[in-house]
Enzyme design. Structure first.
Site, PDB file in Angstrom:
ATOM      1  N   ARG A 291      50.717  35.165  46.041  1.00 30.30           N
ATOM      2  CA  ARG A 291      51.246  34.192  45.069  1.00 30.30           C
ATOM      3  C   ARG A 291      50.419  34.279  43.803  1.00 30.30           C
ATOM      4  NH1 ARG A 291      49.342  30.969  49.385  1.00 30.30           N
ATOM      5  NH2 ARG A 291      47.187  30.312  49.060  1.00 30.30           N
TER       6      ARG A 291
ATOM      7  N   ASN B  71      36.636  34.446  48.551  1.00 31.11           N
ATOM      8  CA  ASN B  71      35.180  34.268  48.661  1.00 31.11           C
ATOM      9  C   ASN B  71      34.807  33.307  49.785  1.00 31.11           C
ATOM     10  OD1 ASN B  71      35.025  35.840  46.396  1.00 31.11           O
ATOM     11  ND2 ASN B  71      34.427  34.192  45.000  1.00 31.11           N
TER      12      ASN B  71
ATOM     13  N   ARG C 120      30.338  28.291  52.054  1.00 33.00           N
ATOM     14  CA  ARG C 120      31.308  28.902  51.134  1.00 33.00           C
ATOM     15  C   ARG C 120      30.657  29.472  49.869  1.00 33.00           C
ATOM     16  NH1 ARG C 120      36.681  28.093  50.847  1.00 33.00           N
ATOM     17  NH2 ARG C 120      36.444  28.028  48.595  1.00 33.00           N
TER      18      ARG C 120
ATOM     19  N   ASP D 180      40.277  36.484  44.942  1.00 33.45           N
ATOM     20  CA  ASP D 180      40.431  35.444  45.970  1.00 33.45           C
ATOM     21  C   ASP D 180      39.793  35.864  47.296  1.00 33.45           C
ATOM     22  OD1 ASP D 180      41.216  32.998  46.929  1.00 33.45           O
ATOM     23  OD2 ASP D 180      43.305  33.573  47.288  1.00 33.45           O
TER      24      ASP D 180
ATOM     25  N   ASN E 189      41.514  24.327  40.452  1.00 31.43           N
ATOM     26  CA  ASN E 189      40.215  24.426  41.142  1.00 31.43           C
ATOM     27  C   ASN E 189      39.275  23.253  40.831  1.00 31.43           C
ATOM     28  OD1 ASN E 189      40.108  28.060  40.918  1.00 31.43           O
ATOM     29  ND2 ASN E 189      40.722  26.793  42.653  1.00 31.43           N
TER      30      ASN E 189
HETATM   31  C1  IPE Z   1      43.357  31.165  42.609  1.00 32.82           C
HETATM   32  O1  IPE Z   1      42.811  31.073  43.866  1.00 32.82           O
HETATM   33  C2  IPE Z   1      42.298  30.973  41.582  1.00 32.82           C
HETATM   34  C3  IPE Z   1      41.203  31.941  41.580  1.00 32.82           C
HETATM   35  C4  IPE Z   1      41.056  32.973  42.351  1.00 32.82           C
HETATM   36  C5  IPE Z   1      40.216  31.695  40.597  1.00 32.82           C
HETATM   37  P1  IPE Z   1      42.933  29.750  44.776  1.00 32.82           P
HETATM   38  O2  IPE Z   1      42.270  30.094  46.049  1.00 32.82           O
HETATM   39  O3  IPE Z   1      42.417  28.587  44.038  1.00 32.82           O
HETATM   40  O4  IPE Z   1      44.500  29.580  44.926  1.00 32.82           O
HETATM   41  P2  IPE Z   1      45.368  28.924  46.075  1.00 32.82           P
HETATM   42  O5  IPE Z   1      44.883  27.519  46.232  1.00 32.82           O
HETATM   43  O6  IPE Z   1      45.144  29.744  47.298  1.00 32.82           O
HETATM   44  O7  IPE Z   1      46.776  29.035  45.597  1.00 32.82           O
HETATM   45  C1  IPE Z   2      38.229  32.573  44.954  1.00 35.66           C
HETATM   46  O1  IPE Z   2      37.799  32.404  46.245  1.00 35.66           O
HETATM   47  C2  IPE Z   2      37.247  32.051  43.945  1.00 35.66           C
HETATM   48  C3  IPE Z   2      37.644  30.816  43.286  1.00 35.66           C
HETATM   49  C4  IPE Z   2      38.756  30.169  43.430  1.00 35.66           C
HETATM   50  C5  IPE Z   2      36.662  30.236  42.390  1.00 35.66           C
HETATM   51  P1  IPE Z   2      38.138  31.074  47.066  1.00 35.66           P
HETATM   52  O2  IPE Z   2      37.028  30.107  46.848  1.00 35.66           O
HETATM   53  O3  IPE Z   2      39.491  30.591  46.734  1.00 35.66           O
HETATM   54  O4  IPE Z   2      38.089  31.630  48.540  1.00 35.66           O
HETATM   55  P2  IPE Z   2      39.092  31.272  49.727  1.00 35.66           P
HETATM   56  O5  IPE Z   2      40.467  31.543  49.215  1.00 35.66           O
HETATM   57  O6  IPE Z   2      38.876  29.831  50.032  1.00 35.66           O
HETATM   58  O7  IPE Z   2      38.695  32.191  50.812  1.00 35.66           O
HETATM   59 MG    MG Z   3      41.337  30.985  47.474  1.00 32.18          MG
END
Ligand code: IPE
Ligand code: IPE
Ligand code: MG
Length: 238
Positions: free
Chosen positions: A192, A17, A28, A15, A63
């Site tokens: 979480r 990125n 992003r 998480d 997602n």
């Molecule tokens: C969980 O991350 C899923 C992955 C890292 C692939 P999210 O960024 O989607 O989760 P929430 O929305 O913060 O709970």
């Molecule tokens: C995790 O990074 C990767 C995926 C869920 C695919 P995020 O895209 O959730 O990055 P943040 O949490 O918004 O920084």
């Molecule tokens: Mg995330």
């Protein structure tokens, strides 16, 4: 790390990125590109250390709510990863698996994933599991559905259902003795599970480093493993 302090099955929620990119003034998707490069390093390190299974949360059922452009970057990165890495994964005896409703992915990604899984099917050193369009509630619901249908068809009595019955019908069941997660890492400081491996994490140790996934290098990973090594796992005993 000794065998007893090395987790056999590590699961990582990769998480942060998006935050990594936005905080640097990039779009992003650039964070996902940098994050994909970390996947290679961490997979290699796990194999070197002798980890038996590594499950990476790459995409959750939730997602799908993300904008189409971001989804399309993720599928492109997945395909690139597969193309670039299959030969090395093969050489290193790594078996590739996918858990989740990955039939929802675009066709080309599905095809390349299937081919890669076939090529890597005989890997015996380590299981690399991608959780793609994965949700733990969907996985458990699917297991319940399978069990109910076996009962309806007279293949099983409800009184015969055990924990092993449920476990054997989870998408992760192919991991056999390593299906329980020993160590769960979530980067980016969020604490979480976001619908990841609820059953399999029943006795997992957790680590929540603040580091964002694109910055989670081998040295950060080793720090996490050091924290795991210091834990006392009691499993309810004394
Ligand atoms: C969980 O991350 C899923 C992955 C890292 C692939 P999210 O960024 O989607 O989760 P929430 O929305 O913060 O709970
Ligand atoms: C995790 O990074 C990767 C995926 C869920 C695919 P995020 O895209 O959730 O990055 P943040 O949490 O918004 O920084
Ligand atoms: Mg995330």
């Amino acid at each position: 790390m000794t065998a007893s302090t090395l987790p056999a099955h590590i699961a990582i929620i990769m998480d942060g990125n998006g935050r990594w990119a936005v905080s640097r003034g990039y779009p992003r998707f650039y964070g996902h590109i940098r994050g994909a490069a970390r996947v290679r390093e961490i997979v290699r390190e796990c194999r070197t250390l002798g980890v038996r299974a590594l499950t990476l949360y790459a995409f959750s059922t939730e997602n799908w709510k993300r904008p189409e452009e971001e989804l399309s970057v993720l599928w492109t990165l997945l395909r690139k990863y597969i193309r670039r890495e299959v030969a090395e994964l093969k050489k290193n005896g790594i078996r590739l698996r996918v858990i989740g409703e990955w039939t929802r992915l675009p066709e080309e990604a599905r095809r390349e994933l299937s081919q890669a899984m076939e090529t890597l099917a005989d890997g015996e050193k380590m299981d690399l599991v991608f959780a793609l369009s994965y949700g733990s509630r969907a996985e458990l619901t699917d297991a319940v559905r399978k069990i109910a249908s076996e009962c309806e068809n007279g293949m099983m009595k409800s009184s015969e259902i055990t924990e092993a019955t449920v476990e054997g019908r989870l998408w992760s069941s192919g991991l056999g003795e390593h299906s329980d997660v020993d160590f769960m890492i979530r980067t980016s400081g969020e604490q979480r599970l976001s619908n990841f491996l609820l059953w399999q994490c029943s006795y997992a140790e957790f680590d929540f480093p603040d580091t964002l996934w694109p910055d989670f290098n081998v040295s950060e990973f080793r720090k996490s493993l050091g924290r795991y090594g210091a834990r006392k796992r009691r499993f309810g005993g004394l």
